[in-house]
Design a protein around this motif. Structure first.
Motif, PDB file in Angstrom:
ATOM      1  N   ALA A   1       0.817  -1.212   0.000  1.00 49.67           N
ATOM      2  CA  ALA A   1       0.000   0.000   0.000  1.00 49.67           C
ATOM      3  C   ALA A   1       0.852   1.264   0.000  1.00 49.67           C
ATOM      4  O   ALA A   1       0.412   2.318  -0.477  1.00 49.67           O
ATOM      5  CB  ALA A   1      -0.932  -0.006   1.206  1.00 49.67           C
ATOM      6  N   HIS A   2       2.067   1.185   0.524  1.00 47.43           N
ATOM      7  CA  HIS A   2       2.909   2.379   0.646  1.00 47.43           C
ATOM      8  C   HIS A   2       4.214   2.272  -0.151  1.00 47.43           C
ATOM      9  O   HIS A   2       5.076   3.149  -0.036  1.00 47.43           O
ATOM     10  CB  HIS A   2       3.221   2.632   2.123  1.00 47.43           C
ATOM     11  N   GLU A   3       4.308   1.250  -0.971  1.00 50.60           N
ATOM     12  CA  GLU A   3       5.542   1.039  -1.724  1.00 50.60           C
ATOM     13  C   GLU A   3       5.862   2.222  -2.630  1.00 50.60           C
ATOM     14  O   GLU A   3       7.018   2.648  -2.734  1.00 50.60           O
ATOM     15  CB  GLU A   3       5.437  -0.240  -2.554  1.00 50.60           C
ATOM     16  N   SER A   4       4.852   2.779  -3.284  1.00 52.18           N
ATOM     17  CA  SER A   4       5.109   3.870  -4.222  1.00 52.18           C
ATOM     18  C   SER A   4       5.643   5.111  -3.507  1.00 52.18           C
ATOM     19  O   SER A   4       6.476   5.843  -4.049  1.00 52.18           O
ATOM     20  CB  SER A   4       3.838   4.216  -4.996  1.00 52.18           C
ATOM     21  N   THR A   5       5.181   5.350  -2.283  1.00 56.66           N
ATOM     22  CA  THR A   5       5.696   6.484  -1.512  1.00 56.66           C
ATOM     23  C   THR A   5       7.115   6.215  -1.032  1.00 56.66           C
ATOM     24  O   THR A   5       8.008   7.063  -1.155  1.00 56.66           O
ATOM     25  CB  THR A   5       4.792   6.771  -0.315  1.00 56.66           C
TER      26      THR A   5
END
Length: 286
Positions: free
Chosen positions: A142-146
Motif C-alpha cells: 500500500a505504501h511502496e510507491s511512496t
C-alpha cells in the motif's frame, strides 16, 4: 497542486535529514520533528513543515517514518495515540525489539513496518540506496510507491523482526571483509607495501569470493560440503602459516587465530576433508 501522500519524519540526524529531503524532492508534503529544532532549518527552507512536538508531527500525516538513535528514543517519540497511522521504523535495533514495537503500535491503533537502510545518507533518494522492509506484505504494498522515493525497496517477509535480522547478518559480512582487508594491509605494511598498492589484488580477491557465494549458499542450505576449492585441512595449513608469520612480524594475530580455531573445530567434528562451507555449522552453534 500536490496530491502525493503526506509524510512525517521523526529524527533529523544525517540519515533522517536525507530521508526527509528525498520525500520533499518527490513532492510529498513533509512534516519534520527533531529535539534540536535548528537541524530542521534547511528542510523548512526547502518546504518542510516543522512540528512543535512529536504528537503534532504524528497527527500531521498518515505515514510516519522514524529514524532516531535507538529503540528507546523510538518509544519516546511515539508516545501518544497512533490511530490510523502507519509507522515505518528505520532505526537500527534487534529483531526482538522490532517485534515488541510492532505489537505496541498495533495495541495503540497503528500499523507497523520495520526497515533497514543499506546506504550512506548521500545515496538516499537514488536507486543505489537499498531499503529492506519487514512486516505485513499488504501494508508494504500500500505504501511502496511512496517509500520508493527513498531508494530501492525490498520486502523480506511478514515477520517485523526480519529486517533487523538481515541487517545484523549483513553487518557481520561487511565487518568480516573490512577487518580482513585491514589485517592484510597491516601485514603488507611490514614489507613497506601501502594499502593503496594492495587495493587491486584485494578487490580481485573480493570479487573472486563473491563468485563463490551462490555455491556456498546452496551447500549451507543443503548441509553438504564438497571440497571443490580445497578441504578445510588444506586451509588449516595456510592458516597456520598466516598466524606464524603475523606473530614473527609483530602484527596482531587475533583474527587469523580465530579463523584457525573455527577451522580446527570443524575438522575435529569430522569436516577436515569437507569444503570450507562446512564452517557454517560452527557459526550455528552457541
Amino acid at each position: 497542486m500536490r496530491t502525493s501522500t503526506p509524510v512525517t519524519v521523526l529524527g533529523l540526524g544525517l540519515m533522517g535529514s536525507a530521508l526527509a529531503g528525498a520525500f520533499l524532492r518527490a513532492g510529498h508534503p513533509t512534516t519534520v520533528w527533531n529535539r534540536t529544532t535548528a537541524k530542521a532549518d534547511d528542510l523548512v527552507a526547502r518546504g518542510a513543515t516543522l512540528a512543535e512536538s512529536p504528537a503534532a508531527a504524528l497527527a500531521a500525516a498518515p505515514l510516519v517514518v522514524v529514524c532516531v538513535s535507538d529503540y528507546d528514543a523510538v518509544a519516546d517519540v511515539l508516545d501518544g495515540p497512533l490511530d490510523g497511522r502507519v509507522v515505518v521504523n528505520l532505526t537500527s535495533g534487534t529483531p526482538s525489539r522490532a517485534r515488541a514495537l510492532a505489537e505496541e503500535v498495533a495495541r495503540r491503533g497503528g500499523d507497523y513496518l520495520d526497515g533497514g537502510i543499506m546506504a550512506v545518507p548521500e545515496a538516499v533518494g537514488t536507486t543505489d540506496a537499498v531499503l529492506a522492509y519487514s512486516g505485513p506484505r499488504p501494508l508494504y504494498d500500500a505504501h511502496e510507491s511512496t517509500l520508493a522515493c527513498l531508494g530501492t525497496g525490498l520486502h523480506l517477509g511478514d515477520d517485523p523482526g526480519l529486517s533487523a535480522t538481515h541487517e545484523m547478518a549483513t553487518l557481520v559480512l561487511m565487518w568480516g571483509m573490512l577487518d580482513g582487508f585491514l589485517n592484510g594491509a597491516a601485514i603488507l605494511g611490514t614489507a613497506g607495501v601501502s594499502a593503496t598498492a594492495y587495493l587491486p589484488l584485494a578487490q580481485t580477491a573480493i570479487d573472486t569470493v563473491a563468485g563463490w557465494l551462490p555455491g556456498y549458499a546452496r551447500q549451507a542450505d543443503h548441509g553438504t560440503y564438497p571440497a571443490d576449492d580445497g578441504t578445510i585441512g588444506t586451509h588449516l595449513a595456510a592458516m597456520a602459516h598466516v598466524v606464524e608469520e603475523s606473530e614473527s612480524l609483530g602484527v596482531n594475530a587475533e583474527l587469523p587465530r580465530l579463523v584457525k580455531a573455527l577451522a580446527e573445530r570443524a575438522a575435529a567434528a569430522g569436516h577436515g576433508g569437507s569444503g570450507y562451507a562446512a564452517l557454517v555449522e560452527q557459526f550455528r552453534k552457541p
